[in-house]
Design an enzyme around this catalytic site. Structure first.
Site, short mmCIF file in Angstrom:
data_model
loop_
_atom_site.label_atom_id
_atom_site.label_comp_id
_atom_site.label_asym_id
_atom_site.label_seq_id
_atom_site.Cartn_x
_atom_site.Cartn_y
_atom_site.Cartn_z
N LYS A 184 -1.23 -9.50 2.88
CA LYS A 184 -0.58 -9.04 4.10
C LYS A 184 -1.54 -8.13 4.85
O LYS A 184 -2.15 -7.23 4.25
CB LYS A 184 0.73 -8.30 3.81
N ASP A 197 -0.91 -6.15 -0.23
CA ASP A 197 -1.40 -5.52 0.99
C ASP A 197 -2.91 -5.36 0.98
O ASP A 197 -3.50 -4.96 -0.04
CB ASP A 197 -0.78 -4.13 1.15
N GLU A 206 -2.06 -5.71 8.41
CA GLU A 206 -1.42 -5.02 9.52
C GLU A 206 -2.16 -5.29 10.82
O GLU A 206 -3.37 -5.06 10.92
CB GLU A 206 -1.36 -3.51 9.25
N GLU A 214 8.45 -4.59 11.08
CA GLU A 214 8.92 -3.30 10.56
C GLU A 214 9.36 -2.37 11.68
O GLU A 214 8.63 -2.17 12.66
CB GLU A 214 7.83 -2.62 9.72
N ASP A 239 0.83 -1.19 0.00
CA ASP A 239 0.00 0.00 0.00
C ASP A 239 0.87 1.25 0.00
O ASP A 239 0.37 2.38 -0.08
CB ASP A 239 -0.99 0.00 1.17
N SER A 240 2.19 1.05 0.02
CA SER A 240 3.14 2.13 -0.23
C SER A 240 2.94 2.73 -1.61
O SER A 240 3.47 3.82 -1.90
CB SER A 240 4.58 1.64 -0.07
#
Length: 259
Positions: free
Chosen positions: A109, A80, A111, A178, A42-43
């Protein structure tokens, strides 16, 4: 590479190399390299869309970037789940994860673990492989007050350790760590039977991931944990300037480039 290969690599003591990618052009380049797998992060919100955080990333963006990358590579793709996509109930989360797999991802992925245990468990039991993301989780940017190293206090470290163990218990195939102290990342890595992937979490993790534009020197973003392998910004600027000068002085197109 397949999802079970992550565990195989850990068992064999082999490190996993992962890099972000968002389009077919770079995917084709990565496809011809020794990189093990690709993250559609999502970067993309920051790198491709110019936003200041990952929070604006939309499900439609993640689908399209995943589809574009899949069109350029046969490598393993991790995608993501964007902001709040797992916080609106099991049905919504399952739909979003399914859309990413249909677009070409091999796994997703997510979070955080606490507060969405049943959703993660449901996805795993539905045949959707899940990697948990702990530590500095950028979608929690507002709650953290910025991009700051996590797990520096004993209480915070213990919370992350508990989340990592819960992720394994739920059935996540790996955990991304991270911006953690290296000692904490090492403790987590050694306490889990599943592999860890690190970014800014030291060398002990079972693999590493970097944002493509950061490691190629194209983003202007260089935190301490990023190793820049190329001065891409300067090289590309020079190429653009050379083209502009050749057009201006009439040397492009030349005889060999003209029918």
């Amino acid at each position: 590479m397949t999802t079970p290969d992550f565990q195989k690599f850990k068992n064999e003591g082999r490190k996993i190399s992962m890099i972000t990618c968002y389009d077919a052009s770079f995917a084709r380049l990565i496809d011809s390299t020794d990189i093990d797998c690709i993250l559609i992060g999502d970067s993309c919100s920051m790198v491709m869309h110019g936003e200041s955080t990952t929070i604006p990333a939309k499900m439609e963006w993640m689908e399209e970037h995943t589809r574009s990358v899949r069109n350029g590579t046969s490598k393993y793709i991790l995608a993501d789940m964007p902001f709040l996509s797992t916080r609106k109930g099991i049905e919504h989360a399952t739909d979003c994860a399914g859309r990413l797999l249909v677009a070409g991802a091999n796994s997703v992925k997510i979070e955080g673990v606490f507060g969405q245990e049943e959703i993660l468990r449901h996805l795993v039991l539905s045949g959707i492989p899940v990697m948990a993301h702990l530590g500095l989780t950028p979608q929690f940017y507002q709650a953290f007050g910025g991009h700051k190293m996590q797990g520096k206090t004993e209480e915070a470290a213990n919370k992350i350790i508990q989340e990592a163990k819960l992720a394994e218990e739920i059935g996540c195939y790996a955990v991304l760590l991270e911006c953690l102290p290296s000692s904490l990342a090492e403790k987590i890595t050694k306490s889990l039977s599943i592999p860890t992937i690190g970014i800014g979490a030291g060398p002990v993790c079972g693999g590493q991931v970097l944002v493509l534009q950061d490691m190629l020197g194209m983003s202007g973003f260089k935190p301490r944990f990023v190793r820049q392998y190329l001065d891409g910004m300067t090289l590309i600027q020079n190429a653009f300037n050379s083209y502009a000068h050749d057009v201006a002085d009439g040397s492009f197109p030349g005889a060999d480039e003209t029918k």
